[in-house]
Design a protein around this motif. Structure first.
Motif, PDB file in Angstrom:
ATOM      1  N   HIS A  81      -3.720  12.812  -4.897  1.00 45.79           N
ATOM      2  CA  HIS A  81      -3.093  12.761  -6.206  1.00 45.79           C
ATOM      3  C   HIS A  81      -4.111  12.724  -7.350  1.00 45.79           C
ATOM      4  CE1 HIS A  81       0.871  10.903  -4.461  1.00 45.79           C
ATOM      5  NE2 HIS A  81       0.781  12.199  -4.281  1.00 45.79           N
ATOM      6  N   LEU A  82      -5.409  12.815  -7.039  1.00 41.97           N
ATOM      7  CA  LEU A  82      -6.411  12.630  -8.088  1.00 41.97           C
ATOM      8  C   LEU A  82      -6.276  13.680  -9.185  1.00 41.97           C
ATOM      9  CD1 LEU A  82      -8.894  11.171  -9.219  1.00 41.97           C
ATOM     10  CD2 LEU A  82     -10.309  12.704  -7.852  1.00 41.97           C
ATOM     11  N   SER A 139      -7.782   2.109  -6.520  1.00 39.57           N
ATOM     12  CA  SER A 139      -6.959   3.132  -7.146  1.00 39.57           C
ATOM     13  C   SER A 139      -7.508   4.525  -6.882  1.00 39.57           C
ATOM     14  CB  SER A 139      -6.868   2.873  -8.654  1.00 39.57           C
ATOM     15  OG  SER A 139      -5.946   3.750  -9.251  1.00 39.57           O
ATOM     16  N   LEU A 140      -8.819   4.698  -7.010  1.00 37.38           N
ATOM     17  CA  LEU A 140      -9.406   6.019  -6.787  1.00 37.38           C
ATOM     18  C   LEU A 140      -9.321   6.428  -5.326  1.00 37.38           C
ATOM     19  CD1 LEU A 140     -10.840   8.546  -7.597  1.00 37.38           C
ATOM     20  CD2 LEU A 140     -13.009   7.295  -7.617  1.00 37.38           C
ATOM     21  N   LEU A 141      -9.627   5.503  -4.407  1.00 35.88           N
ATOM     22  CA  LEU A 141      -9.544   5.842  -2.981  1.00 35.88           C
ATOM     23  C   LEU A 141      -8.115   6.213  -2.597  1.00 35.88           C
ATOM     24  CD1 LEU A 141     -11.872   3.114  -1.454  1.00 35.88           C
ATOM     25  CD2 LEU A 141     -12.277   5.589  -1.427  1.00 35.88           C
ATOM     26  N   ALA A 142      -7.141   5.498  -3.154  1.00 34.10           N
ATOM     27  CA  ALA A 142      -5.744   5.822  -2.866  1.00 34.10           C
ATOM     28  C   ALA A 142      -5.386   7.193  -3.414  1.00 34.10           C
ATOM     29  CB  ALA A 142      -4.830   4.753  -3.444  1.00 34.10           C
ATOM     30  N   ALA A 143      -5.877   7.495  -4.627  1.00 31.56           N
ATOM     31  CA  ALA A 143      -5.595   8.806  -5.215  1.00 31.56           C
ATOM     32  C   ALA A 143      -6.200   9.922  -4.364  1.00 31.56           C
ATOM     33  CB  ALA A 143      -6.147   8.858  -6.638  1.00 31.56           C
ATOM     34  N   VAL A 189       0.840  -1.202   0.000  1.00 28.90           N
ATOM     35  CA  VAL A 189       0.000   0.000   0.000  1.00 28.90           C
ATOM     36  C   VAL A 189       0.873   1.249   0.000  1.00 28.90           C
ATOM     37  CG1 VAL A 189      -1.726   1.330   1.283  1.00 28.90           C
ATOM     38  CG2 VAL A 189      -1.912  -1.170   1.155  1.00 28.90           C
ATOM     39  N   GLU A 190       1.871   1.260   0.862  1.00 34.91           N
ATOM     40  CA  GLU A 190       2.717   2.446   0.993  1.00 34.91           C
ATOM     41  C   GLU A 190       3.595   2.659  -0.237  1.00 34.91           C
ATOM     42  OE1 GLU A 190       4.705   1.670   4.667  1.00 34.91           O
ATOM     43  OE2 GLU A 190       2.966   2.224   5.904  1.00 34.91           O
ATOM     44  N   GLU A 191       4.130   1.573  -0.797  1.00 27.83           N
ATOM     45  CA  GLU A 191       5.047   1.705  -1.927  1.00 27.83           C
ATOM     46  C   GLU A 191       4.317   1.923  -3.250  1.00 27.83           C
ATOM     47  OE1 GLU A 191       7.436  -1.796  -1.930  1.00 27.83           O
ATOM     48  OE2 GLU A 191       8.318  -1.388   0.047  1.00 27.83           O
ATOM     49  N   ARG A 192       3.179   1.244  -3.433  1.00 29.62           N
ATOM     50  CA  ARG A 192       2.519   1.276  -4.743  1.00 29.62           C
ATOM     51  C   ARG A 192       1.377   2.292  -4.803  1.00 29.62           C
ATOM     52  NH1 ARG A 192       3.062  -3.475  -7.539  1.00 29.62           N
ATOM     53  NH2 ARG A 192       2.062  -2.306  -9.225  1.00 29.62           N
ATOM     54  N   LEU A 193       0.707   2.500  -3.687  1.00 28.24           N
ATOM     55  CA  LEU A 193      -0.424   3.434  -3.674  1.00 28.24           C
ATOM     56  C   LEU A 193      -0.085   4.760  -3.001  1.00 28.24           C
ATOM     57  CD1 LEU A 193      -3.340   0.934  -2.901  1.00 28.24           C
ATOM     58  CD2 LEU A 193      -2.712   1.935  -5.115  1.00 28.24           C
TER      59      LEU A 193
END
Length: 403
Positions: A393-394, A384-388, A254-258
């Motif tokens: 970053h969205l 992906s959207l929640l992480a953005a 999660v931390e590295e990719r998102l």
């Protein structure tokens, strides 16, 4: 054989109607005639619309008064590992859309899911519905109808199933509102989406109800089905296929990719998808599941209007000690791999990408697998959207992709 110019002139003169052209020419010529007619009657130039890659005759069961085709860009997300009740393996998900950044977002989610070992998915309930409405004189007759239906399920099943080689009547639920009686029929339609199958079977069953009770059929669909409309009954009871997909993603991934934390994604999901949706009175408690459902439907030949029911989804997120748990549950995902738009050559090719064209063995397994894969795709899009959003970053992602 009449040519396109002559056909167009006959329509303009009132000697032929648009829907009669295939009676006088092949399907491609008929489509060309309609394009010429429209070009003469409007300011449109239909050169691009008229360029399509399959014989117009192949679309005969999908559309009337064909003019040409609208080409929606087709992309692919994945691969992503899916461990389902029917889907099992690495899949590329074909998605057709005009929304820039959607494929990139879903692809990122698929990559993260895949790096976590893949997602699990299961169809938890299956049944296509049709709910006719009958008129009675009052509650006494309504009770008579309800009792007859309860006592004659086998007769109703035999009558309904006489119209199909594949459909199976699973249940009939009665609802009474004043002098209206609704019967919600539920069918197992195997690999077909099954709306037409359910309608034809219910027509025969409704005739039996009229013969044996005081009820008089008013409409074969009484909107308690409920088809192509937002409806709480579909969110609660399900329609088509009810599907859940979930994944456990290690904290470091999660931390590295998102580029955020499980806690931040959980908070974004709670405040946005749960609290925000509740305040809005929404039926769907998700970020944008309908985006993936719509794109997958267009790509694989599903009924696009049923995206309404496909948006009946709840996304849950939980930050655990060493991982992020995330799930998407779609209550009413109406899909098939036989019939309807799945027979169109381009959509059939998309189903071939998934290895799911046609009927499955056992029957129903291909449609189950398609539902599971689409739901995993929706899960990828949610992550992906929640992480953005959680990482803020969205807007920058849209700016970078020029969308």
């Amino acid at each position: 054989m009449t040519d396109a110019d002559d056909l167009a002139e006959q329509v303009l003169a009132g000697d032929l109607r648009l829907y009669e052209l295939e009676d006088h020419a092949d399907h491609d010529t008929a489509a060309a005639a309609r394009r010429k007619l429209l070009e003469s009657e409007t300011d449109a130039t239909l050169d691009t619309v008229g360029q399509y890659a399959f014989p117009a005759e192949d679309a005969e069961t999908a559309i009337e008064n064909m003019v040409g085709t609208i080409q929606v860009p087709l992309g692919v997300a994945g691969p992503v590992a899916v461990s389902g009740g029917s889907a099992d393996g690495e899949y590329y998900l074909p998605l057709a859309t005009t929304e820039g950044a959607l494929l990139a977002s879903v692809n990122r989610g698929c990559s993260v899911i895949d790096s976590a070992g893949g997602a699990d998915a299961r169809v938890t309930k299956q049944g296509m519905t049709r709910a006719p409405v009958f008129r009675v004189q009052g509650i006494t007759e309504a009770e008579e109808v309800v009792n007859w239906v309860r006592d004659n399920r086998d007769a109703l099943a035999e009558t309904a199933e006489s119209t199909t080689n594949h459909g199976e009547l699973l249940d009939v639920t009665t609802y009474v509102v004043g002098d209206s009686v609704f019967l919600r029929f539920v069918y197992d339609t195997k690999d077909a989406m099954g709306m037409n199958m359910a309608t034809i079977a219910t027509r025969e069953a409704a005739s039996l109800v009229e013969e044996e009770t005081p009820a008089s059929l008013v409409a074969l669909s009484g909107n308690l089905c409920s088809d192509k409309k937002p409806a709480a009954i579909n969110a609660v009871e399900g329609r088509g296929r009810s599907v859940t997909a979930d994944v456990k993603i290690p904290r470091e991934v999660v931390e590295e990719r998102l580029h955020t934390t499980p806690e931040a994604i959980e908070e974004a999901n709670t405040r946005k998808n749960l609290v925000g949706s509740a305040k809005a009175g929404a039926l769907g408690f998700n970020a944008h599941a309908a985006n993936v459902v719509a794109a997958a439907f267009l790509a694989t030949g599903q009924d696009a209007a049923q995206v309404v029911e496909g948006s009946n989804a709840i996304t849950t997120v939980e930050a655990r000690e060493d991982e992020l748990y995330a799930s998407v549950s779609i209550a009413s995902l109406e899909v098939g791999t036989v019939g309807g738009g799945t027979k169109l050559p381009t959509q059939a090719e998309a189903l071939d990408v998934l290895g799911l064209r046609g009927g499955g063995d056992p029957a129903g397994s291909n449609a189950d697998a398609l539902a599971e894969i689409i739901t995993v795709g929706a899960l990828a899009g949610e992550l992906s959207l929640l992480a953005a959003l959680a990482s803020r970053h969205l807007s920058s992602a849209h700016e970078e992709l020029g969308r």
